[in-house]
Scaffold this active site. Sequence first.
Site, PDB file in Angstrom:
ATOM      1  N   SER A 267     -42.101 -69.402  14.498  1.00  0.00           N
ATOM      2  CA  SER A 267     -41.318 -70.396  13.337  1.00  0.00           C
ATOM      3  C   SER A 267     -40.810 -71.762  14.308  1.00  0.00           C
ATOM      4  O   SER A 267     -40.151 -72.073  15.003  1.00  0.00           O
ATOM      5  CB  SER A 267     -40.142 -69.560  12.951  1.00  0.00           C
ATOM      6  OG  SER A 267     -38.840 -69.211  14.348  1.00  0.00           O
ATOM      7  N   HIS A 382     -39.401 -63.758  10.840  1.00  0.00           N
ATOM      8  CA  HIS A 382     -39.625 -62.438  12.022  1.00  0.00           C
ATOM      9  C   HIS A 382     -39.895 -61.246  11.540  1.00  0.00           C
ATOM     10  O   HIS A 382     -39.355 -59.816  11.733  1.00  0.00           O
ATOM     11  CB  HIS A 382     -38.461 -62.932  13.004  1.00  0.00           C
ATOM     12  CG  HIS A 382     -38.497 -64.007  13.510  1.00  0.00           C
ATOM     13  ND1 HIS A 382     -37.742 -63.634  14.603  1.00  0.00           N
ATOM     14  CD2 HIS A 382     -39.220 -64.788  14.001  1.00  0.00           C
ATOM     15  CE1 HIS A 382     -38.470 -65.292  15.586  1.00  0.00           C
ATOM     16  NE2 HIS A 382     -39.156 -65.443  14.934  1.00  0.00           N
ATOM     17  N   GLU A 391     -31.655 -64.703  12.459  1.00  0.00           N
ATOM     18  CA  GLU A 391     -31.334 -63.662  13.448  1.00  0.00           C
ATOM     19  C   GLU A 391     -30.176 -64.207  13.269  1.00  0.00           C
ATOM     20  O   GLU A 391     -29.085 -65.222  12.849  1.00  0.00           O
ATOM     21  CB  GLU A 391     -31.909 -64.440  14.442  1.00  0.00           C
ATOM     22  CG  GLU A 391     -33.896 -64.945  14.891  1.00  0.00           C
ATOM     23  CD  GLU A 391     -33.297 -65.745  16.497  1.00  0.00           C
ATOM     24  OE1 GLU A 391     -32.462 -65.960  17.185  1.00  0.00           O
ATOM     25  OE2 GLU A 391     -34.229 -65.790  16.516  1.00  0.00           O
ATOM     26  N   GLU A 433     -39.115 -59.083  16.983  1.00  0.00           N
ATOM     27  CA  GLU A 433     -37.632 -59.266  18.144  1.00  0.00           C
ATOM     28  C   GLU A 433     -36.534 -57.831  18.693  1.00  0.00           C
ATOM     29  O   GLU A 433     -35.761 -58.088  19.046  1.00  0.00           O
ATOM     30  CB  GLU A 433     -36.443 -60.294  18.060  1.00  0.00           C
ATOM     31  CG  GLU A 433     -37.334 -61.776  18.201  1.00  0.00           C
ATOM     32  CD  GLU A 433     -37.071 -63.295  18.165  1.00  0.00           C
ATOM     33  OE1 GLU A 433     -35.595 -63.070  18.578  1.00  0.00           O
ATOM     34  OE2 GLU A 433     -37.595 -63.688  18.205  1.00  0.00           O
ATOM     35  N   ASP A 466     -29.042 -67.608  14.019  1.00  0.00           N
ATOM     36  CA  ASP A 466     -30.607 -68.465  14.199  1.00  0.00           C
ATOM     37  C   ASP A 466     -30.823 -68.585  12.631  1.00  0.00           C
ATOM     38  O   ASP A 466     -31.330 -68.283  12.352  1.00  0.00           O
ATOM     39  CB  ASP A 466     -31.581 -68.588  15.329  1.00  0.00           C
ATOM     40  CG  ASP A 466     -32.826 -69.618  15.247  1.00  0.00           C
ATOM     41  OD1 ASP A 466     -32.411 -70.292  13.997  1.00  0.00           O
ATOM     42  OD2 ASP A 466     -33.115 -69.180  15.769  1.00  0.00           O
ATOM     43  N   GLU A 507     -27.121 -71.783  15.159  1.00  0.00           N
ATOM     44  CA  GLU A 507     -28.609 -72.380  15.576  1.00  0.00           C
ATOM     45  C   GLU A 507     -29.409 -72.672  14.416  1.00  0.00           C
ATOM     46  O   GLU A 507     -28.964 -72.139  13.250  1.00  0.00           O
ATOM     47  CB  GLU A 507     -30.076 -71.405  16.551  1.00  0.00           C
ATOM     48  CG  GLU A 507     -30.616 -72.020  16.789  1.00  0.00           C
ATOM     49  CD  GLU A 507     -31.652 -71.125  17.707  1.00  0.00           C
ATOM     50  OE1 GLU A 507     -31.069 -69.963  18.468  1.00  0.00           O
ATOM     51  OE2 GLU A 507     -32.624 -71.061  18.202  1.00  0.00           O
ATOM     52  N   ASP A 534     -32.970 -76.233  17.988  1.00  0.00           N
ATOM     53  CA  ASP A 534     -33.986 -75.504  18.609  1.00  0.00           C
ATOM     54  C   ASP A 534     -35.428 -76.258  18.234  1.00  0.00           C
ATOM     55  O   ASP A 534     -35.652 -76.767  18.673  1.00  0.00           O
ATOM     56  CB  ASP A 534     -33.969 -74.163  18.023  1.00  0.00           C
ATOM     57  CG  ASP A 534     -35.216 -73.225  18.402  1.00  0.00           C
ATOM     58  OD1 ASP A 534     -36.610 -73.453  19.124  1.00  0.00           O
ATOM     59  OD2 ASP A 534     -35.826 -71.955  18.113  1.00  0.00           O
ATOM     60  N   LYS A 559     -36.302 -73.166  25.451  1.00  0.00           N
ATOM     61  CA  LYS A 559     -37.720 -72.746  25.387  1.00  0.00           C
ATOM     62  C   LYS A 559     -39.009 -73.498  25.932  1.00  0.00           C
ATOM     63  O   LYS A 559     -39.792 -74.127  25.823  1.00  0.00           O
ATOM     64  CB  LYS A 559     -38.382 -72.493  24.057  1.00  0.00           C
ATOM     65  CG  LYS A 559     -37.895 -71.280  22.916  1.00  0.00           C
ATOM     66  CD  LYS A 559     -38.113 -71.699  21.470  1.00  0.00           C
ATOM     67  CE  LYS A 559     -37.498 -71.181  20.632  1.00  0.00           C
ATOM     68  NZ  LYS A 559     -37.498 -70.989  19.216  1.00  0.00           N
ATOM     69  N   SER A 586     -34.441 -69.202  25.850  1.00  0.00           N
ATOM     70  CA  SER A 586     -34.881 -68.683  25.448  1.00  0.00           C
ATOM     71  C   SER A 586     -36.420 -67.763  25.625  1.00  0.00           C
ATOM     72  O   SER A 586     -37.104 -68.942  25.760  1.00  0.00           O
ATOM     73  CB  SER A 586     -34.909 -69.139  23.435  1.00  0.00           C
ATOM     74  OG  SER A 586     -35.069 -68.273  22.526  1.00  0.00           O
ATOM     75  N   HIS A 587     -36.176 -66.910  25.066  1.00  0.00           N
ATOM     76  CA  HIS A 587     -37.054 -66.203  24.680  1.00  0.00           C
ATOM     77  C   HIS A 587     -38.603 -66.166  23.603  1.00  0.00           C
ATOM     78  O   HIS A 587     -37.757 -67.612  22.676  1.00  0.00           O
ATOM     79  CB  HIS A 587     -37.380 -64.776  24.186  1.00  0.00           C
ATOM     80  CG  HIS A 587     -37.087 -64.367  22.936  1.00  0.00           C
ATOM     81  ND1 HIS A 587     -36.752 -63.346  22.732  1.00  0.00           N
ATOM     82  CD2 HIS A 587     -36.477 -65.016  22.071  1.00  0.00           C
ATOM     83  CE1 HIS A 587     -35.941 -62.926  21.507  1.00  0.00           C
ATOM     84  NE2 HIS A 587     -35.441 -64.215  21.438  1.00  0.00           N
ATOM     85  N   ARG A 588     -40.006 -66.642  23.321  1.00  0.00           N
ATOM     86  CA  ARG A 588     -40.035 -66.540  21.436  1.00  0.00           C
ATOM     87  C   ARG A 588     -40.446 -65.139  21.185  1.00  0.00           C
ATOM     88  O   ARG A 588     -40.420 -64.645  21.597  1.00  0.00           O
ATOM     89  CB  ARG A 588     -41.448 -67.484  21.766  1.00  0.00           C
ATOM     90  CG  ARG A 588     -41.634 -69.001  22.894  1.00  0.00           C
ATOM     91  CD  ARG A 588     -40.529 -69.705  21.992  1.00  0.00           C
ATOM     92  NE  ARG A 588     -40.237 -69.832  21.082  1.00  0.00           N
ATOM     93  CZ  ARG A 588     -41.326 -71.464  20.256  1.00  0.00           C
ATOM     94  NH1 ARG A 588     -41.251 -72.344  20.841  1.00  0.00           N
ATOM     95  NH2 ARG A 588     -41.594 -71.845  18.590  1.00  0.00           N
ATOM     96  N   SER A 589     -41.125 -65.337  19.635  1.00  0.00           N
ATOM     97  CA  SER A 589     -40.860 -64.631  18.621  1.00  0.00           C
ATOM     98  C   SER A 589     -42.179 -63.635  19.571  1.00  0.00           C
ATOM     99  O   SER A 589     -41.983 -62.334  19.625  1.00  0.00           O
ATOM    100  CB  SER A 589     -41.276 -65.169  17.116  1.00  0.00           C
ATOM    101  OG  SER A 589     -41.807 -65.659  17.183  1.00  0.00           O
ATOM    102  N   LYS A 610     -31.195 -66.407  25.767  1.00  0.00           N
ATOM    103  CA  LYS A 610     -31.653 -65.630  23.749  1.00  0.00           C
ATOM    104  C   LYS A 610     -32.937 -64.689  24.685  1.00  0.00           C
ATOM    105  O   LYS A 610     -33.968 -65.439  24.368  1.00  0.00           O
ATOM    106  CB  LYS A 610     -31.303 -66.344  23.007  1.00  0.00           C
ATOM    107  CG  LYS A 610     -31.557 -66.385  21.504  1.00  0.00           C
ATOM    108  CD  LYS A 610     -31.429 -66.662  20.172  1.00  0.00           C
ATOM    109  CE  LYS A 610     -33.112 -67.182  20.059  1.00  0.00           C
ATOM    110  NZ  LYS A 610     -33.342 -68.363  18.966  1.00  0.00           N
TER     111      LYS A 610
HETATM  112  P1  PGA Z   1     -39.586 -68.187  17.742  1.00  0.00           P
HETATM  113  O1  PGA Z   1     -38.365 -68.230  17.477  1.00  0.00           O
HETATM  114  O2  PGA Z   1     -40.107 -68.057  19.189  1.00  0.00           O
HETATM  115  O3  PGA Z   1     -40.649 -67.646  15.862  1.00  0.00           O
HETATM  116  O4  PGA Z   1     -39.474 -70.149  17.367  1.00  0.00           O
HETATM  117  C1  PGA Z   1     -37.000 -67.957  17.777  1.00  0.00           C
HETATM  118  C2  PGA Z   1     -35.701 -68.606  17.159  1.00  0.00           C
HETATM  119  O5  PGA Z   1     -36.334 -69.425  16.303  1.00  0.00           O
HETATM  120  O6  PGA Z   1     -35.368 -68.888  18.125  1.00  0.00           O
HETATM  121 ZN    ZN Z   2     -34.799 -70.813  17.002  1.00  0.00          ZN
END
Ligand code: PGA
Ligand code: ZN
Length: 634
Positions: A267, A382, A391, A433, A466, A507, A534, A559, A586-589, A610
């Site tokens: 996303s 997700h 999330e 995730e 989120d 978020e 984000d 990110k 933060s990670h990613r999906s 995260k």
């Molecule tokens: P994404 O999701 O890595 O698919 O963008 C994570 C988020 O939205 O925080």
């Molecule tokens: Zn997000």
Amino acid sequence: MIKQIYFGLFDVLIKGKLNKKPNTSYLSDLVEFSKDNNLELYLITGLDSKISETIIEENQLLAYFKKENIIDVAEKYYDSLNEIDKELKLKAKEQNPNYSDEYYKVFYFNEIFKGKKEEVLFIGHDIWTDVYYLHKYSNINTVILKDTLSNNHAPNLIEIKDLNVVDSSFEEIKEYIVNPKEFKYSYLNSYAEKLLYKEIFGSSLFNSRLSIGKILDKSKNKEKWKCMNIKKIKAIKTIDSRGVPTIKTFVYTNNSVAFAMVPSGTSSGKREALELRDGGKAFGGKDVTKAINNINKKISKELSGEFVLDQNRIDKLMLELDGTENKSKLGANAILSVSLACARAASQELDISLYTYLSRLNNNSSLRMPTPLLNIINGGKHAGTDLAFQEFQIIPSEKTISKNIQVSCEIYQILKEIIKNKYGASATNVGFEGGFAPNIIDPRDAFDLLENAIKKSGYKVSIGIDAAASEFYEKGKYLVNNKKYSSLELSDYYLELLKEYNITSVEDPFSEDDKKPWVDFTKKLNRKIMVIGDDLLVTNPKIIKEGIKKKYCNSLLLKVNQIGTLTESLEAFNLAKKANWKVVVSHRSGETEDVFISDLAYGLGSDYVKFGAPSRSERTAKYNRLIEIEEGIF
Ligand code: PGA
Ligand code: ZN
């Protein structure tokens, strides 16, 4: 053969201070041990240093020394540090005009142990810097007692990896007595290390924790540092946690090779730097051959011969080579993998942990263990359900990362049981995730599940979401739970949820294209909860500046692949911190097994991380890395 042992007693005394009584248990063990093994025992007590003035039972300790014939060399040692022994200090200075206290200590011990170094074993408590320096830069044998290890004296923790740790029963010391030579100096064997030592030691790289900028100044145009130049760069195709191709890049210097892998979003924000995909048939159009070729053919050529510590320049050269606003020519995925791999290579060259390097690169940001936000119910893009919010996170509040992870795992398992009982076993399948993805549509059902599990666990845990609202925003309306909401209605809906549930973090509550409600919502909440940008900010310094000015939110989701270079990621972090925002790394999906962002979060001193649920290895690897850091692993 070891004949004498020197024991740094400083910590025993500090412990004594805390207990109002000197703790002589190590000491008596040591006395016994040295008698059994025919060793002369010397102590370095710190009794004449300032701390000792506050120690109540000092006399008791002195009486003990006397009784046991223990020789205390502290006086001379500390006097010398207090510049009383000027002659020796002058001599040290002659040998190295840039000497530091650490150098001086090594010098001092080298002097007093002259001709008998092989016979001496230096035993330290905790990570006493002196022991570390002795171990590293003199040929005096050193060991450290295992159960006195704490992080207090080792902010960069490199020492722990490097030292010989023994059990304080002293049995393990026997090994060293039998064959003292074996464990010495493996470290100075690396050419780069020797150069570093020669070049910087004395102006105390390790002690004063020089920023990388300062090291760069020192090394400029110096022939000797060339071993730290980039020799070659090679990228290969690997896959991410969704079965989609990604890039793994290797950066080679004379001494080492370091890698980095690139994550990918599902996303994604519209203004993220461009992730270059091939289109066409292979991997459903998601192949990354073009990006990999860009690394192997163009970037590699451009960067070879560059100094690997010069992160700014490396990133700048890649940006120039790309020449577009959104990195679309080379691909942000290509650029990022090189950028991160260079940082890891630099940390290896300096022989410091990645987080220490990143902290110094960012002008010595203070290290800090972040609090995790764990996404344990997945919705949105997700999961294969109609639950609009992406999330539902738990936010534990224990003092350590290991305990926070324990709490989260316990809640995760309880939640699994609750979901199974209510919706059947298939509802416990997980999303991208690692969070459960029951077939629910009403966010309140998800919050109820979480609150239930938290209550059952007995821990103090709050909730975060989120919404990833850009994903359910269409033609000016938000579609949640089969209802269409205007921005204002959605804002009111959030406010209701905030009243009903213990939510402390939200978020992307609104679309990245719908800025006005962000401002009003953030203002209404008045910093009581985190409002995190984000997709709205996409880790882009320019957009973050605008966000700060217009007060869209009060926290940043960071990110690295949204922006594509480490330098710009640090800039994003610093902007947010300067505005007094919270930062969530933060990670990613779509993730990989690379744990770079764990070191990044700790090294920069990020407030939160995260990394998804406490399940699935691409997520747990990152939490586990934080646990490692907490446990003092390099
Ligand atoms: P994404 O999701 O890595 O698919 O963008 C994570 C988020 O939205 O925080
Ligand atoms: Zn997000």
